[in-house]
Design a protein around this motif. Structure first.
Motif, PDB file in Angstrom:
ATOM      1  N   THR A 195       0.718  -1.281   0.172  1.00 10.25           N
ATOM      2  CA  THR A 195       0.384   0.100   0.326  1.00 10.25           C
ATOM      3  C   THR A 195       0.714   1.476   0.087  1.00 10.25           C
ATOM      4  OG1 THR A 195      -1.928  -1.006   0.905  1.00 10.25           O
ATOM      5  CG2 THR A 195      -1.691   1.418   1.305  1.00 10.25           C
ATOM      6  N   GLU A 196       1.511   1.169   0.565  1.00  9.86           N
ATOM      7  CA  GLU A 196       3.045   2.076   1.018  1.00  9.86           C
ATOM      8  C   GLU A 196       3.326   2.419  -0.449  1.00  9.86           C
ATOM      9  OE1 GLU A 196       2.759  -0.239   2.982  1.00  9.86           O
ATOM     10  OE2 GLU A 196       1.669   1.595   4.912  1.00  9.86           O
ATOM     11  N   ASP A 197       4.211   1.536  -0.984  1.00 11.59           N
ATOM     12  CA  ASP A 197       4.546   1.635  -2.306  1.00 11.59           C
ATOM     13  C   ASP A 197       3.451   1.805  -3.697  1.00 11.59           C
ATOM     14  OD1 ASP A 197       6.363  -0.122  -1.030  1.00 11.59           O
ATOM     15  OD2 ASP A 197       6.174  -1.873  -1.354  1.00 11.59           O
ATOM     16  N   VAL A 198       2.394   1.919  -3.058  1.00 12.13           N
ATOM     17  CA  VAL A 198       1.577   2.710  -4.239  1.00 12.13           C
ATOM     18  C   VAL A 198       1.362   3.642  -4.643  1.00 12.13           C
ATOM     19  CG1 VAL A 198      -0.860   2.212  -5.156  1.00 12.13           C
ATOM     20  CG2 VAL A 198       0.639  -0.236  -4.776  1.00 12.13           C
ATOM     21  N   LEU A 199       1.171   4.409  -3.294  1.00  4.73           N
ATOM     22  CA  LEU A 199       0.738   5.276  -2.604  1.00  4.73           C
ATOM     23  C   LEU A 199       2.034   6.275  -3.318  1.00  4.73           C
ATOM     24  CD1 LEU A 199      -1.061   5.248   0.886  1.00  4.73           C
ATOM     25  CD2 LEU A 199      -1.846   5.927  -2.058  1.00  4.73           C
ATOM     26  N   ARG A 200       3.284   5.761  -2.965  1.00  5.96           N
ATOM     27  CA  ARG A 200       4.442   6.275  -2.874  1.00  5.96           C
ATOM     28  C   ARG A 200       4.671   6.522  -4.498  1.00  5.96           C
ATOM     29  NH1 ARG A 200       8.326   3.765  -5.693  1.00  5.96           N
ATOM     30  NH2 ARG A 200       8.408   2.224  -5.046  1.00  5.96           N
ATOM     31  N   ALA A 201       4.052   5.512  -5.130  1.00  7.87           N
ATOM     32  CA  ALA A 201       4.381   5.632  -7.155  1.00  7.87           C
ATOM     33  C   ALA A 201       3.605   6.043  -8.008  1.00  7.87           C
ATOM     34  CB  ALA A 201       4.033   4.213  -7.449  1.00  7.87           C
ATOM     35  N   THR A 202       2.228   6.511  -7.503  1.00 12.32           N
ATOM     36  CA  THR A 202       1.179   7.249  -8.089  1.00 12.32           C
ATOM     37  C   THR A 202       0.801   8.708  -7.161  1.00 12.32           C
ATOM     38  OG1 THR A 202      -0.729   6.533  -6.240  1.00 12.32           O
ATOM     39  CG2 THR A 202       0.091   4.814  -8.203  1.00 12.32           C
ATOM     40  N   GLY A 203       2.073   9.265  -5.848  1.00 16.12           N
ATOM     41  CA  GLY A 203       1.899  10.304  -6.177  1.00 16.12           C
ATOM     42  C   GLY A 203       0.568  10.603  -4.725  1.00 16.12           C
ATOM     43  N   GLY A 204       0.911   9.188  -4.398  1.00 14.77           N
ATOM     44  CA  GLY A 204      -0.069   9.711  -3.096  1.00 14.77           C
ATOM     45  C   GLY A 204      -1.736   9.034  -4.225  1.00 14.77           C
ATOM     46  N   ARG A 205      -1.833   9.354  -4.638  1.00 17.39           N
ATOM     47  CA  ARG A 205      -2.976   8.747  -5.460  1.00 17.39           C
ATOM     48  C   ARG A 205      -4.109   7.350  -5.518  1.00 17.39           C
ATOM     49  NH1 ARG A 205      -5.232   7.189 -10.428  1.00 17.39           N
ATOM     50  NH2 ARG A 205      -7.544   8.802 -10.603  1.00 17.39           N
ATOM     51  N   GLY A 206      -3.132   6.398  -5.218  1.00 19.34           N
ATOM     52  CA  GLY A 206      -3.806   5.797  -5.789  1.00 19.34           C
ATOM     53  C   GLY A 206      -4.009   4.863  -7.166  1.00 19.34           C
ATOM     54  N   VAL A 207      -4.469   3.953  -6.597  1.00 20.68           N
ATOM     55  CA  VAL A 207      -4.430   3.238  -8.086  1.00 20.68           C
ATOM     56  C   VAL A 207      -6.117   3.368  -9.026  1.00 20.68           C
ATOM     57  CG1 VAL A 207      -3.222   1.553  -8.717  1.00 20.68           C
ATOM     58  CG2 VAL A 207      -5.035   0.327  -7.101  1.00 20.68           C
ATOM     59  N   ASP A 208      -6.198   3.260 -10.019  1.00 18.19           N
ATOM     60  CA  ASP A 208      -8.205   2.659  -9.829  1.00 18.19           C
ATOM     61  C   ASP A 208      -8.616   1.444 -10.136  1.00 18.19           C
ATOM     62  OD1 ASP A 208      -8.857   5.985 -11.164  1.00 18.19           O
ATOM     63  OD2 ASP A 208      -6.888   4.912 -12.381  1.00 18.19           O
ATOM     64  N   LEU A 223      -7.562  -2.476  -1.006  1.00 15.19           N
ATOM     65  CA  LEU A 223      -8.706  -1.484  -0.848  1.00 15.19           C
ATOM     66  C   LEU A 223      -7.930   0.031  -0.224  1.00 15.19           C
ATOM     67  CD1 LEU A 223     -12.241  -1.604  -1.157  1.00 15.19           C
ATOM     68  CD2 LEU A 223     -11.909  -1.731   1.728  1.00 15.19           C
ATOM     69  N   ASP A 224      -7.584  -0.112   0.483  1.00 15.70           N
ATOM     70  CA  ASP A 224      -6.664   1.051   0.796  1.00 15.70           C
ATOM     71  C   ASP A 224      -5.598   1.202  -0.103  1.00 15.70           C
ATOM     72  OD1 ASP A 224      -7.880   0.524   3.411  1.00 15.70           O
ATOM     73  OD2 ASP A 224      -5.681  -0.127   4.240  1.00 15.70           O
ATOM     74  N   SER A 225      -5.327   0.646  -0.786  1.00 18.43           N
ATOM     75  CA  SER A 225      -4.681   1.584  -2.119  1.00 18.43           C
ATOM     76  C   SER A 225      -5.036   1.771  -3.704  1.00 18.43           C
ATOM     77  CB  SER A 225      -3.931   0.478  -2.667  1.00 18.43           C
ATOM     78  OG  SER A 225      -3.036  -0.787  -1.774  1.00 18.43           O
ATOM     79  N   LEU A 226      -6.256   1.740  -3.026  1.00 18.96           N
ATOM     80  CA  LEU A 226      -7.732   2.307  -4.280  1.00 18.96           C
ATOM     81  C   LEU A 226      -7.292   4.037  -3.865  1.00 18.96           C
ATOM     82  CD1 LEU A 226     -10.370   0.036  -4.480  1.00 18.96           C
ATOM     83  CD2 LEU A 226      -8.695   0.001  -5.827  1.00 18.96           C
ATOM     84  N   ALA A 227      -7.581   5.306  -5.778  1.00 19.95           N
ATOM     85  CA  ALA A 227      -7.169   6.140  -5.283  1.00 19.95           C
ATOM     86  C   ALA A 227      -9.245   6.442  -5.189  1.00 19.95           C
ATOM     87  CB  ALA A 227      -6.954   6.633  -6.544  1.00 19.95           C
ATOM     88  N   ARG A 228      -9.398   7.919  -5.733  1.00 21.04           N
ATOM     89  CA  ARG A 228     -10.756   7.782  -4.890  1.00 21.04           C
ATOM     90  C   ARG A 228     -12.138   7.305  -6.371  1.00 21.04           C
ATOM     91  NH1 ARG A 228     -13.704  10.984  -2.058  1.00 21.04           N
ATOM     92  NH2 ARG A 228     -12.233  12.651  -1.446  1.00 21.04           N
ATOM     93  N   TYR A 229     -12.959   6.499  -6.582  1.00 25.32           N
ATOM     94  CA  TYR A 229     -13.475   5.985  -7.437  1.00 25.32           C
ATOM     95  C   TYR A 229     -13.119   4.861  -7.838  1.00 25.32           C
ATOM     96  CZ  TYR A 229     -15.958  10.676  -7.561  1.00 25.32           C
ATOM     97  OH  TYR A 229     -16.271  11.720  -7.537  1.00 25.32           O
ATOM     98  N   GLY A 230     -12.307   4.135  -7.404  1.00 23.99           N
ATOM     99  CA  GLY A 230     -11.506   3.110  -7.702  1.00 23.99           C
ATOM    100  C   GLY A 230     -12.445   1.864  -7.352  1.00 23.99           C
ATOM    101  N   ARG A 231     -11.846   0.709  -8.282  1.00 24.82           N
ATOM    102  CA  ARG A 231     -12.984  -0.502  -7.917  1.00 24.82           C
ATOM    103  C   ARG A 231     -11.884  -1.527  -7.352  1.00 24.82           C
ATOM    104  NH1 ARG A 231     -11.732   2.636 -12.491  1.00 24.82           N
ATOM    105  NH2 ARG A 231     -11.730   1.123 -14.053  1.00 24.82           N
ATOM    106  N   LEU A 232     -12.330  -2.914  -6.979  1.00 26.97           N
ATOM    107  CA  LEU A 232     -11.288  -3.735  -6.263  1.00 26.97           C
ATOM    108  C   LEU A 232     -12.030  -4.931  -6.968  1.00 26.97           C
ATOM    109  CD1 LEU A 232      -9.521  -4.210  -2.972  1.00 26.97           C
ATOM    110  CD2 LEU A 232     -10.797  -6.128  -4.171  1.00 26.97           C
TER     111      LEU A 232
END
Length: 326
Positions: A195-208, A223-232
């Motif tokens: 999760t921390e790696d994802v936030l680092r790689a996406t500039g804190g945004r998370g993935v879609d 779930l914690d790695s998702l951006a706003r409106y993200g889907r898991l």
């Protein structure tokens, strides 16, 4: 004919080669002279824990490739001698297997029987995850758990073809990261701190979009790695934890959504929908735009060795059993 069965649940040692009668197809079925059989984690769960096992003895094997031996009453569009890939409810670890005609797919030109054995579960699952449930759009970002596995190595490629801006993977061991990177990932993270790696790689945004076959704590971290409106999209529970539960407190603040997918349930409940996914998948495989890596192959009578290797959780790509071969 030769087949591999188990009469009790347990470790790989419960798998035994045996002689059994050659089956005949019933109404709506075909029999197939098997060339190759795929080895799936569902086979391991069946052997160890009785996953989808209605009775013992049981012959595992969900996907096969080969040539049609006979067609049962009511079957149209398939003929003896035709090369097919098929999804079976079980019975694939055998020289002759039975499959519903609805989930037996004629092979297009350019697909070998060896490659075909990787198709019935992997590519339709990925198509379902990325396009049907995940609804990936161009320029979105994706996170894939088990990135070096059979589905993981294909998911990155399909996401790239769909226009993903970045695809990130997660693996359990450092040695798997190099393997996963061969198949289109921008970065591959190791272990539970992703999760921390994802936030680092996406500039804190998370993935879609996040794809999770593991469940448990991995599901929560995805779930914690998702951006706003993200889907898991969850498509398994390989970790063996209690089934995940999520509700409004976790989803509403960021507008998240959670979906699920099971290619085996789809095959049972709506084979027509599976055929549509398979048609797209086979065209994609025939185009050469997607690699389906086979990383280990065993003779049929050494199925226990294939299961033993899969039990180590060190495998990458796809494992096959060679029955008649090409």
């Amino acid at each position: 004919m030769h087949a591999v069965e188990f009469h009790e649940f347990g470790g790989p040692e419960v798998l035994h080669a045996t002689e059994v009668p050659v089956p005949e197809p019933a109404h709506g079925e075909v029999t197939v002279d098997v060339a190759y059989a795929g080895v799936n984690f569902a086979d391991v769960l069946a052997r160890a824990h009785g996953y989808r096992v209605p009775a013992l003895p049981f012959r595992p094997g969900l996907e096969i490739s080969g040539r049609i031996r006979a067609v049962g009453p009511g079957v149209t569009g398939l003929r003896p001698g035709q090369e097919v890939a098929a999804l079976t409810s079980h019975s694939g670890y055998a020289e002759v297997a039975v499959a519903p005609a609805a989930t037996a797919f004629a092979l297009p030109e350019g697909i070998s029987l060896r490659t075909a054995a990787t198709l019935p579960t992997v590519l339709p699952t990925v198509q379902g995850l990325v396009h049907e449930v995940g609804r990936l759009r161009a320029e979105e970002t994706v996170l894939v758990q088990s990135a070096a596995g059979g589905i993981g190595t294909v998911a990155a490629q399909v996401a790239r073809l769909a226009g993903a801006r970045a695809v990130y993977g997660v693996v359990s061991r450092p040695e798997k990261a190099a393997e996963a990177l061969k198949y289109g990932y921008d970065e591959v993270f190791v272990g539970d701190g992703f999760t921390e790696d994802v936030l680092r790689a996406t500039g804190g945004r998370g993935v879609d979009l996040a794809l999770d076959p593991v469940g448990g704590d991995t599901f929560r971290r995805s779930l914690d790695s998702l951006a706003r409106y993200g889907r898991l999209v969850a498509y398994g529970n390989a970790g063996g934890a209690a089934p995940w539960q999520v509700g409004q407190p976790e989803l509403n603040p960021r507008g998240l959504s959670v979906g699920g997918f099971s290619v085996l349930t789809l095959a049972q409940d709506d084979p027509g929908a599976l055929r549509a996914l398979a048609a797209d998948s086979f065209r994609l495989a025939a185009s050469g735009k997607v690699q389906l890596p086979v990383t280990a192959e065993f003779p049929l009578d050494r199925a226990a060795e294939a299961h033993r290797l899969m039990d180590t959780r060190t495998t990458t790509g796809k494992l096959l059993l060679r029955v008649a071969g090409e």
